[in-house]
Design a protein around this motif. Structure first.
Motif, mmCIF file in Angstrom:
data_model
loop_
_atom_site.group_PDB
_atom_site.id
_atom_site.type_symbol
_atom_site.label_atom_id
_atom_site.label_comp_id
_atom_site.label_asym_id
_atom_site.label_seq_id
_atom_site.Cartn_x
_atom_site.Cartn_y
_atom_site.Cartn_z
ATOM 1 N N PHE A 45 0.857 -1.187 0.000
ATOM 2 C CA PHE A 45 0.000 0.000 0.000
ATOM 3 C C PHE A 45 0.897 1.242 0.000
ATOM 4 C CE2 PHE A 45 -2.825 -3.316 1.500
ATOM 5 C CZ PHE A 45 -3.957 -3.066 0.750
ATOM 6 N N GLU B 63 -0.410 4.005 12.349
ATOM 7 C CA GLU B 63 0.165 2.985 13.234
ATOM 8 C C GLU B 63 -0.277 1.610 12.791
ATOM 9 O OE1 GLU B 63 0.072 3.388 17.519
ATOM 10 O OE2 GLU B 63 -0.227 5.552 17.294
ATOM 11 N N ASP B 64 0.410 0.605 13.335
ATOM 12 C CA ASP B 64 -0.016 -0.773 13.125
ATOM 13 C C ASP B 64 -1.227 -1.027 14.017
ATOM 14 O OD1 ASP B 64 -0.123 -3.738 13.357
ATOM 15 O OD2 ASP B 64 1.707 -3.586 12.157
ATOM 16 N N VAL B 65 -2.237 -1.705 13.480
ATOM 17 C CA VAL B 65 -3.429 -1.966 14.291
ATOM 18 C C VAL B 65 -3.093 -2.791 15.533
ATOM 19 C CG1 VAL B 65 -5.137 -1.738 12.444
ATOM 20 C CG2 VAL B 65 -4.081 -3.961 12.867
ATOM 21 N N ILE C 222 -3.437 -9.125 7.519
ATOM 22 C CA ILE C 222 -2.689 -9.342 8.765
ATOM 23 C C ILE C 222 -2.150 -10.776 8.733
ATOM 24 C CG2 ILE C 222 -2.888 -9.408 11.309
ATOM 25 C CD1 ILE C 222 -3.488 -6.598 10.274
ATOM 26 N N GLY D 270 -7.431 -0.121 9.584
ATOM 27 C CA GLY D 270 -7.015 -0.288 8.192
ATOM 28 C C GLY D 270 -7.909 0.593 7.342
ATOM 29 N N SER E 267 -7.427 3.052 5.166
ATOM 30 C CA SER E 267 -7.055 3.536 3.822
ATOM 31 C C SER E 267 -7.453 5.010 3.663
ATOM 32 C CB SER E 267 -7.687 2.681 2.710
ATOM 33 O OG SER E 267 -7.273 1.349 2.824
ATOM 34 N N ASP F 139 -4.236 3.422 10.099
ATOM 35 C CA ASP F 139 -3.638 2.701 8.967
ATOM 36 C C ASP F 139 -2.122 2.800 9.104
ATOM 37 O OD1 ASP F 139 -5.078 1.793 6.028
ATOM 38 O OD2 ASP F 139 -2.886 1.902 6.098
ATOM 39 N N ASN F 140 -1.402 1.767 8.712
ATOM 40 C CA ASN F 140 0.064 1.851 8.824
ATOM 41 C C ASN F 140 0.730 2.263 7.517
ATOM 42 O OD1 ASN F 140 -0.226 -0.509 7.428
ATOM 43 N ND2 ASN F 140 1.049 -1.769 8.767
ATOM 44 N N SER F 141 -0.081 2.668 6.521
ATOM 45 C CA SER F 141 0.477 3.190 5.271
ATOM 46 C C SER F 141 0.474 4.719 5.334
ATOM 47 C CB SER F 141 -0.372 2.703 4.081
ATOM 48 O OG SER F 141 -0.175 3.546 2.968
ATOM 49 N N ASN G 142 -12.692 -3.454 7.508
ATOM 50 C CA ASN G 142 -13.253 -3.564 6.160
ATOM 51 C C ASN G 142 -12.132 -3.955 5.187
ATOM 52 O OD1 ASN G 142 -15.602 -3.422 4.543
ATOM 53 N ND2 ASN G 142 -15.011 -1.410 3.750
ATOM 54 N N PHE G 143 -11.993 -5.264 4.967
ATOM 55 C CA PHE G 143 -10.961 -5.819 4.074
ATOM 56 C C PHE G 143 -9.545 -5.522 4.580
ATOM 57 C CE2 PHE G 143 -14.826 -5.137 1.538
ATOM 58 C CZ PHE G 143 -15.099 -6.459 1.249
ATOM 59 N N TYR H 68 -18.624 -2.973 -3.068
ATOM 60 C CA TYR H 68 -17.902 -2.085 -2.132
ATOM 61 C C TYR H 68 -18.773 -0.890 -1.704
ATOM 62 C CZ TYR H 68 -14.348 1.199 -0.420
ATOM 63 O OH TYR H 68 -13.632 2.091 0.341
HETATM 64 C C1 LIG Z 1 -8.042 -3.139 1.421
HETATM 65 S S1 LIG Z 1 -7.451 -1.825 2.349
HETATM 66 C C2 LIG Z 1 -8.829 -1.412 3.424
HETATM 67 C C3 LIG Z 1 -9.917 -0.610 2.786
HETATM 68 C C4 LIG Z 1 -10.627 0.344 3.712
HETATM 69 N N1 LIG Z 1 -10.927 -0.244 4.996
HETATM 70 C C5 LIG Z 1 -11.890 0.855 3.050
HETATM 71 O O1 LIG Z 1 -12.989 0.575 3.567
HETATM 72 O O2 LIG Z 1 -11.788 1.546 2.024
HETATM 73 C C6 LIG Z 1 -6.388 -2.492 3.574
HETATM 74 C C7 LIG Z 1 -5.720 -1.406 4.415
HETATM 75 O O3 LIG Z 1 -5.204 -2.005 5.582
HETATM 76 C C8 LIG Z 1 -3.978 -1.377 5.885
HETATM 77 N N2 LIG Z 1 -3.215 -2.301 6.731
HETATM 78 C C9 LIG Z 1 -2.751 -3.529 6.418
HETATM 79 N N3 LIG Z 1 -2.114 -4.066 7.472
HETATM 80 C C10 LIG Z 1 -2.193 -3.148 8.487
HETATM 81 C C11 LIG Z 1 -1.717 -3.106 9.821
HETATM 82 N N4 LIG Z 1 -1.050 -4.135 10.340
HETATM 83 N N5 LIG Z 1 -1.964 -2.007 10.568
HETATM 84 C C12 LIG Z 1 -2.642 -0.947 10.036
HETATM 85 N N6 LIG Z 1 -3.123 -0.938 8.775
HETATM 86 C C13 LIG Z 1 -2.899 -2.017 8.005
HETATM 87 C C14 LIG Z 1 -3.339 -1.118 4.517
HETATM 88 O O4 LIG Z 1 -2.340 -0.117 4.581
HETATM 89 C C15 LIG Z 1 -4.558 -0.732 3.690
HETATM 90 O O5 LIG Z 1 -4.725 0.674 3.656
#
Ligand SMILES: C[S@@+](CC[C@H](N)C(=O)[O-])C[C@H]1O[C@@H](n2cnc3c(N)ncnc32)[C@H](O)[C@@H]1O
Length: 243
Positions: free
Chosen positions: A21, A117-119, A139, A65, A67, A90-92, A133-134, A40
């Motif tokens: 991401f 941050e990391d969840v 993880i 997460g 986004s 979100d960690n991105s 949500n996705f 979606y």
């Molecule tokens: C498919 S997207 C989620 C879409 C969003 N929830 C929506 O409804 O539009 C997955 C997201 O989870 C984040 N993500 C993945 N692993 C994560 C973690 N360990 N901690 C925080 N965010 C994380 C990614 O950076 C990405 O932005």
């Protein structure tokens, strides 16, 4: 609002590498997720409707997460009182930076705490609504139960977890059919066979789908009293778990 940029990331041949991401994905994410996740828009909208029913006064709502904040914004728009705090994580960094810009123009933005941050590292407490949500699908498998347990422990009795996931099916015939139908859906959305196949390879080690039975077992083990699926289109689902 300007039209989202079109996702062309996998349009030409590229060396194999795992999906991340990053800046490039964050740039086209709205177009990417709308054309890649069947239903979606419906799921986002219903997350808002569910959140309005479950968000109690003085509680916290989590979008894990987040986004670009699709689910957060739906909840902000639908929850009919203003006595709550929304924590979006979100960690991105590119995702969080873009969501912060979007959020600045939204009514109710002052109720949102946006964390890069990391969840796994955030505190979850007094939660009436939690949204994955996705996200759980990204993880690592070994960390999923701990995360679900931490969510359960931080939730108010009667609170709701909304868990949307790409899933797999134990019956191989059904599994193959629904994956195939999903790829057809992407083709109808304008993705070429090359784009579909390169994206699939990039996600192979990164997005690990489980069966709905796997999810249900983990949710029940964490202490949620009810679990069921309220939405499914091919191999994409959204489920609710009540604490
Ligand atoms: C498919 S997207 C989620 C879409 C969003 N929830 C929506 O409804 O539009 C997955 C997201 O989870 C984040 N993500 C993945 N692993 C994560 C973690 N360990 N901690 C925080 N965010 C994380 C990614 O950076 C990405 O932005």
């Amino acid at each position: 609002m300007s039209k989202p940029r079109q996702d062309k990331i996998f349009a030409s041949e590229r060396p194999a590498s795992d999906f991340v991401f990053d800046e490039q994905v964050a740039d086209v994410f709205t177009d990417m997720i709308n054309r890649s996740v069947p239903g979606y828009a419906t799921i986002l909208s219903m997350i808002g409707v569910l959140a309005d029913r479950y968000c109690t006064a003085g509680s916290r709502v989590y979008d894990l997460g987040c986004s670009l904040g699709g689910a957060s914004l739906s909840m902000l728009h639908h929850i009919t009182h203003d006595d709550f705090q929304l924590v979006a994580v979100d960690n991105s960094r590119p995702m969080v930076d873009r969501f912060r810009e979007i959020l600045a123009q939204q009514p109710g933005a002052e109720r949102v705490e946006l964390l890069c941050e990391d969840v796994a590292d955030i505190e979850i407490r007094e939660a009436s609504v939690v949204v994955l949500n996705f996200t759980l699908q990204f993880i690592p498998l070994a960390l999923r139960s701990t995360l679900i347990q931490r969510i359960a422990d931080g939730m108010q009795p009667g609170g709701i977890l909304i868990l949307s996931e790409k899933v797999r099916f134990a019956d191989e015939t059904v599994n193959e059919l629904l994956i195939d139908m999903y790829h057809q859906f992407k083709h109808v959305q304008g993705y070429s066979r090359l784009e579909i196949s390169q994206k699939r390879s990039a996600l192979e080690n990164v997005l690990i789908p489980e069966t709905l039975d796997d999810h249900k077992a983990r949710i029940r083990a964490a202490g949620f009293r009810s679990f069921d699926t309220w939405f499914q289109c091919f191999n994409f689902t959204s489920s609710i778990a009540i604490r």
